[in-house]
Design an enzyme around this catalytic site. Structure first.
Site, PDB file in Angstrom:
ATOM      1  CD  GLU A  46     158.203 -24.044  -1.393  1.00 45.00           C
ATOM      2  OE1 GLU A  46     157.571 -25.235  -1.466  1.00 45.00           O
ATOM      3  OE2 GLU A  46     158.500 -23.452  -0.203  1.00 45.00           O
ATOM      4  CE1 TYR A 129     152.959 -24.524  -0.596  1.00 43.00           C
ATOM      5  CE2 TYR A 129     154.646 -25.107  -2.270  1.00 43.00           C
ATOM      6  CZ  TYR A 129     154.334 -24.821  -0.795  1.00 43.00           C
ATOM      7  OH  TYR A 129     155.283 -24.988   0.029  1.00 43.00           O
ATOM      8  CG  ASP A 147     152.974 -27.343   3.050  1.00 46.19           C
ATOM      9  OD1 ASP A 147     151.995 -27.152   3.849  1.00 46.19           O
ATOM     10  OD2 ASP A 147     154.076 -27.955   3.279  1.00 46.19           O
ATOM     11  CB  CYS A 200     150.462 -31.035  13.690  1.00 44.26           C
ATOM     12  SG  CYS A 200     148.939 -31.636  13.597  1.00 44.26           S
ATOM     13  CB  CYS A 207     149.293 -33.935  21.210  1.00 39.42           C
ATOM     14  SG  CYS A 207     148.373 -34.488  19.564  1.00 39.42           S
ATOM     15  CB  CYS A 210     151.467 -29.342  19.825  1.00 40.07           C
ATOM     16  SG  CYS A 210     150.317 -28.254  18.759  1.00 40.07           S
ATOM     17  CB  CYS A 216     144.194 -29.072  18.989  1.00 37.35           C
ATOM     18  SG  CYS A 216     144.105 -30.116  17.691  1.00 37.35           S
TER      19      CYS A 216
END
Ligand code: SF4
Length: 299
Positions: A46, A129, A147, A200, A207, A210, A216
């Site tokens: 991270e 985070y 994030d 995305c 899309c 997706c 959406c």
């Protein structure tokens, strides 16, 4: 999830959870910090992944975790070795903070990455985070992990806008909290992050591939254009950051202190180079040695 969720009606929320988690089951990348999701592995990854793509992080991460498989191993070496091993990942102050966090883990927690959110937050370089990511990915806990990828997915699917605000807003946090499932919250966190990273994406969302196309709101609204402040480009050529990078590269490659003349040779603009070098010293990334040489700290 309860029937009174304020973010999405229960049936849409249940489908959102199901479809993203199911998609993740088949699409998740095989990443080393997922294979070995120890708290230290997640923490190192991270720190490295902040503002840096996975492809650039992978080789540095592999070398790092092999050399320093525990916080104790890292804390035992000079901080300059951490800066050297950071290589060309950029924003090398992250290496200083990771080394400081490892040292604090040894001093305060006997070398074990703490499990409580508050103890994690108290470590150098660990913000909301990162503490949430460790809680979620390493400990399987229930935490709101936000994030840039997750935030973009939620902005599009739930809020119907192309991009979230520049910094996390209270409203956004309320939405993310309201979306968090009671069970498998850690899988949800990883799955939404992966959806933003792989499908995305910021510039060209796929899309057609997706799993939540029908949920959406941004898509349903006909993809209205972002009307917030212009998004920052990543200028590089000729910047102080590029100059700092050149100076750091010379010092990383050297096994002994480097004479100032060698640093002078890698950047033509005297004023900018001096400013960059002063900044690196002030940040603790570089140490003066005698009157005319420099080295990585503690090396
Ligand atoms: S339908 Fe398109 S814009 Fe909406 S979440 Fe999926 S990839 Fe993103």
């Amino acid at each position: 999830m309860t029937s009174s969720n304020p973010v999405l009606p229960p049936d849409r929320l249940a489908r959102f959870h199901h479809d993203v988690i199911e998609w993740f089951g088949g699409a998740a990348r095989d990443l080393p910090w997922r294979r070995d999701a120890s708290a230290w592995a997640v923490m190192v990854s991270e720190f490295m992944l902040q503002q840096t793509p996975v492809s650039r992080v992978l080789p540095v991460y592999e070398t790092w975790i092999e050399r320093w498989p525990t916080p104790t191993d890292l804390a035992a070496e000079p901080v300059g070795e951490a800066v050297r091993a950071w290589g060309r990942l950029g924003y090398p102050r992250r290496a200083l903070r990771l080394h400081a966090a490892a040292t604090a883990i040894v001093e305060r927690h006997g070398g074990e990455v703490p499990t409580s959110f508050e103890d994690l937050l108290a470590l150098p370089g660990v913000g909301d985070y990162t503490a949430a990511a460790i809680t979620s990915f390493a400990h399987g806990g229930r935490a709101v992990v936000m994030d840039t990828n997750v935030r973009r997915v939620f902005a599009r699917v739930v809020s119907g806008v192309e991009f979230p605000a520049t910094a996390v807003t209270a409203a956004e946090r309320r939405i993310a909290t309201g979306l968090l499932p009671d069970e498998d919250a850690h899988v949800w966190a990883a799955a939404t992050m992966e959806l933003g990273a792989l499908v995305c994406t910021a510039r060209s969302p796929r899309c057609a591939a997706c799993p939540v196309t029908d949920l959406c709101r941004w898509r349903a609204a006909g993809y209205p254009e972002h009307d917030g402040p212009a998004r920052r480009g990543q200028a590089w050529e000729g910047t102080d950051r590029q100059c700092r990078g050149r100076l750091m590269a010379v010092l990383r490659d050297a096994s002994a202190p480097v004479l100032k003349a060698r640093l002078d040779a890698v950047w033509p603009d005297d004023a900018q180079r001096e400013r960059a070098l002063d900044g690196l010293v002030a940040d603790g990334l570089v140490e003066p040695v005698g009157t005319d040489a420099f080295a990585l700290p503690g090396t």
